[in-house]
Design an enzyme around this catalytic site. Structure first.
Site, PDB file in Angstrom:
ATOM      1  N   SER A   1       0.857  -1.184   0.000  1.00 33.83           N
ATOM      2  CA  SER A   1       0.000   0.000   0.000  1.00 33.83           C
ATOM      3  C   SER A   1       0.894   1.236   0.000  1.00 33.83           C
ATOM      4  O   SER A   1       2.117   1.128   0.066  1.00 33.83           O
ATOM      5  CB  SER A   1      -0.888   0.004   1.241  1.00 33.83           C
ATOM      6  OG  SER A   1      -0.098   0.317   2.374  1.00 33.83           O
ATOM      7  N   LYS A   2       0.251   2.380  -0.041  1.00 34.02           N
ATOM      8  CA  LYS A   2       0.985   3.653  -0.105  1.00 34.02           C
ATOM      9  C   LYS A   2       2.012   3.794   1.013  1.00 34.02           C
ATOM     10  O   LYS A   2       3.031   4.445   0.846  1.00 34.02           O
ATOM     11  CB  LYS A   2       0.003   4.818  -0.015  1.00 34.02           C
ATOM     12  CG  LYS A   2      -0.666   5.097  -1.327  1.00 34.02           C
ATOM     13  CD  LYS A   2      -1.253   6.513  -1.327  1.00 34.02           C
ATOM     14  CE  LYS A   2      -2.167   6.695  -2.516  1.00 34.02           C
ATOM     15  NZ  LYS A   2      -3.520   7.061  -2.123  1.00 34.02           N
ATOM     16  N   ARG A   3       1.693   3.185   2.123  1.00 34.54           N
ATOM     17  CA  ARG A   3       2.605   3.181   3.264  1.00 34.54           C
ATOM     18  C   ARG A   3       4.007   2.720   2.889  1.00 34.54           C
ATOM     19  O   ARG A   3       4.996   3.130   3.465  1.00 34.54           O
ATOM     20  CB  ARG A   3       2.059   2.180   4.289  1.00 34.54           C
ATOM     21  CG  ARG A   3       1.705   2.725   5.585  1.00 34.54           C
ATOM     22  CD  ARG A   3       0.872   1.826   6.475  1.00 34.54           C
ATOM     23  NE  ARG A   3       0.613   0.454   6.089  1.00 34.54           N
ATOM     24  CZ  ARG A   3       1.380  -0.572   6.424  1.00 34.54           C
ATOM     25  NH1 ARG A   3       2.478  -0.388   7.087  1.00 34.54           N
ATOM     26  NH2 ARG A   3       1.023  -1.800   6.076  1.00 34.54           N
TER      27      ARG A   3
ATOM     28  N   GLY B   1       5.507   3.154   0.093  1.00 34.11           N
ATOM     29  CA  GLY B   1       6.129   3.955  -0.974  1.00 34.11           C
ATOM     30  C   GLY B   1       5.173   4.050  -2.146  1.00 34.11           C
ATOM     31  O   GLY B   1       3.982   3.769  -1.994  1.00 34.11           O
TER      32      GLY B   1
END
Ligand code: GLU
Length: 465
Positions: A240-242, A244
């Site tokens: 996920s965006k977490r 990167g």
């Protein structure tokens, strides 16, 4: 042609094309190309609230950038509303679906009650046997799902997966506002488009038995299903965006080459012996679902960087120069001309992992107001180098143009005359010209900067000594 394979990628345009979606698209595309089949792009835009034109464009851009061309489409589900309604009405006529008049409030109330009583929320079938319509309400259409027995999913990757029909809801197939639900429109589309193989992320596994029941209700033949394990971040949580950037186009902006990303993505789940680097032809020739693994793949930025560096080294400099342009522009750097830029690229190709890195390293070629590494300056630009530098300046001043061979001769001459090490003068010149103690070969750098620019920078450094 008999038995042509037909595959599709069916993104919902509710965001950009992300890494997981791109891998799904790639696997479908590769199998289609491997088998000489057809690859359809279908945009599943029936979520009126979350679908946007921007997302559609972003998905098309991402696919195009990766080189995943489609043979048909984009086909939009919103253009096929009549087909969904006809299919839903057919199930009503055949007694396999029914109108449901329950309001969202009523359904929510029952859901809450089930949760309170620790039961799994499930539609209670209230409208299954209604005598007639409830006036003043717009009905949804629900599928009459079998309540007993099992539904078997023969999955090409997971093996056989069984589901208890008792677990399955009477699924809404057409909402009261006339919009079809995902599980319904996907079946109508896959069946009527003649899709033979459905490759998608295994977050859809639990949808598949519902879809199989619908195929059976229509009497449509089942496609083959292949559910690909998820992509995880380094911490083993779903990517996920977490972790990167997850958008494919963000990788473009970070200076990755599409072929490198494709090569990276294919190995997230698929293998061919222990080969890591593949040309597109090799991928098409060797791809098969048999070699897609059962376990989740972990996204590894280091490996992607390694592959990207390799693709940069192998790319021809003219092409790289073209690809580098927007990154230079972003830094306000304007090349003298195209062939000059190609020369610049040749000196950086071996040492850049991304185009962003290449543009950063190229900066000193374009401007002399670069940041100088103070430690390097202190170490290499010392008073003992003053005289050798002055000789160099004067020798260059009386030379017409500089090429690598001529430069080497001048340097050797200075080394002999002043009895210093070649490294000492070379490092001093390097810091003076590039601001750093590491750079491409110093003679190359001098040739590309050109005599005037070199003299300007050397004199500036000499004044500081
Ligand atoms: N629109 C669905 C998604 O983006 C497609 C799933 C499928 O391939 O059936 O997840």
């Amino acid at each position: 042609m008999v038995n042509q394979m037909v595959l599709r990628f069916a993104p919902s345009p509710t965001g950009f094309l992300h890494i997981g979606g791109a891998r799904t698209a790639l696997f479908n595309w590769l199998l289609a190309r491997h088998k000489g089949g057809k690859f359809i792009l279908r945009i599943e835009d029936t979520d009126q609230v979350r679908s946007t034109r921007e997302s559609i464009d972003a998905i098309l851009d991402g696919m195009t950038w990766l080189g995943l061309d489609w043979d048909e489409g984009p086909i939009y589900q919103t253009d096929r509303m009549t087909l969904y309604r006809e299919h839903a009405e057919r199930l009503i006529r055949e007694g396999k679906a029914y109108y449901c008049y329950c309001t969202p409030e009523e359904l929510e109330e029952k859901r809450q009650k089930a949760l309170q009583e620790k039961r799994k929320p499930k539609y209670d079938g209230r409208c299954r046997n209604l005598e007639g319509p409830i006036p003043g309400r717009n009905p949804a259409i629900r599928f009459k799902a079998p309540q007993e027995g099992k539904t078997i999913l023969p999955d090409l990757i997971k093996g056989t997966v069984e589901f208890d029909n008792a677990e399955m809801d009477d699924l809404v197939i057409l909402r009261s506002d006339g919009w079809p639900t995902y599980n319904f429109s996907v079946v109508v589309d896959d069946a009527t488009m003649g899709i033979t193989h459905v490759i998608r992320g295994d977050d859809h596994v639990n949808n598949t038995p519902r879809q199989i029941l619908l195929y059976q209700a229509f009497g449509y033949p089942l496609p083959e299903f292949a559910h690909v394990p998820m992509i995880l971040g380094a911490d083993k949580a779903r990517l996920s965006k977490r972790h990167g950037a997850t958008s494919v186009m963000a990788y473009k902006d970070m200076g990755y080459l599409p072929q490198a990303l494709v090569n990276y993505l294919v190995r997230l789940g698929w293998s061919h012996g222990d080969q890591e680097v593949f040309t597109q032809e090799e991928l098409i020739r060797n791809f098969s679902l048999e070699n897609v693994g059962k376990s989740a793949a972990v996204f590894n930025q280091e490996k992607l960087n390694w592959l990207n560096g390799l693709y940069i080294r192998r790319e021809n400099p003219e092409t790289l120069a073209q690809l580098l342009l927007p990154f230079l522009e972003g830094k306000g750097l304007k090349p003298r001309n195209r062939s000059w830029l190609v020369e610049v690229v040749k000196t950086l190709q071996e040492r850049s992992k991304t185009l962003v890195e290449m543009a950063d390293m190229a900066e000193f070629y374009f401007r002399d107001d670069f940041q100088t590494d103070e430690k390097a300056e202190k170490k290499h630009l010392t008073p003992i180098i003053k005289e050798p530098l002055e000789i160099l300046i004067s020798r260059l001043g009386s030379t017409l143009e500089v090429d690598e061979k001529g430069l080497e001769e001048i340097f050797q001459e200075i080394v002999a005359r002043k009895n210093i090490k070649l490294g000492a003068i070379a490092q001093a010149v390097r810091v003076a010209l590039t601001g750093k103690s590491v750079s491409p070969g110093i003679y190359e750098v001098m040739r590309i900067l050109g005599k005037d620019e070199v003299l300007k920078r050397l004199s500036r450094a000499n004044k500081k000594l």
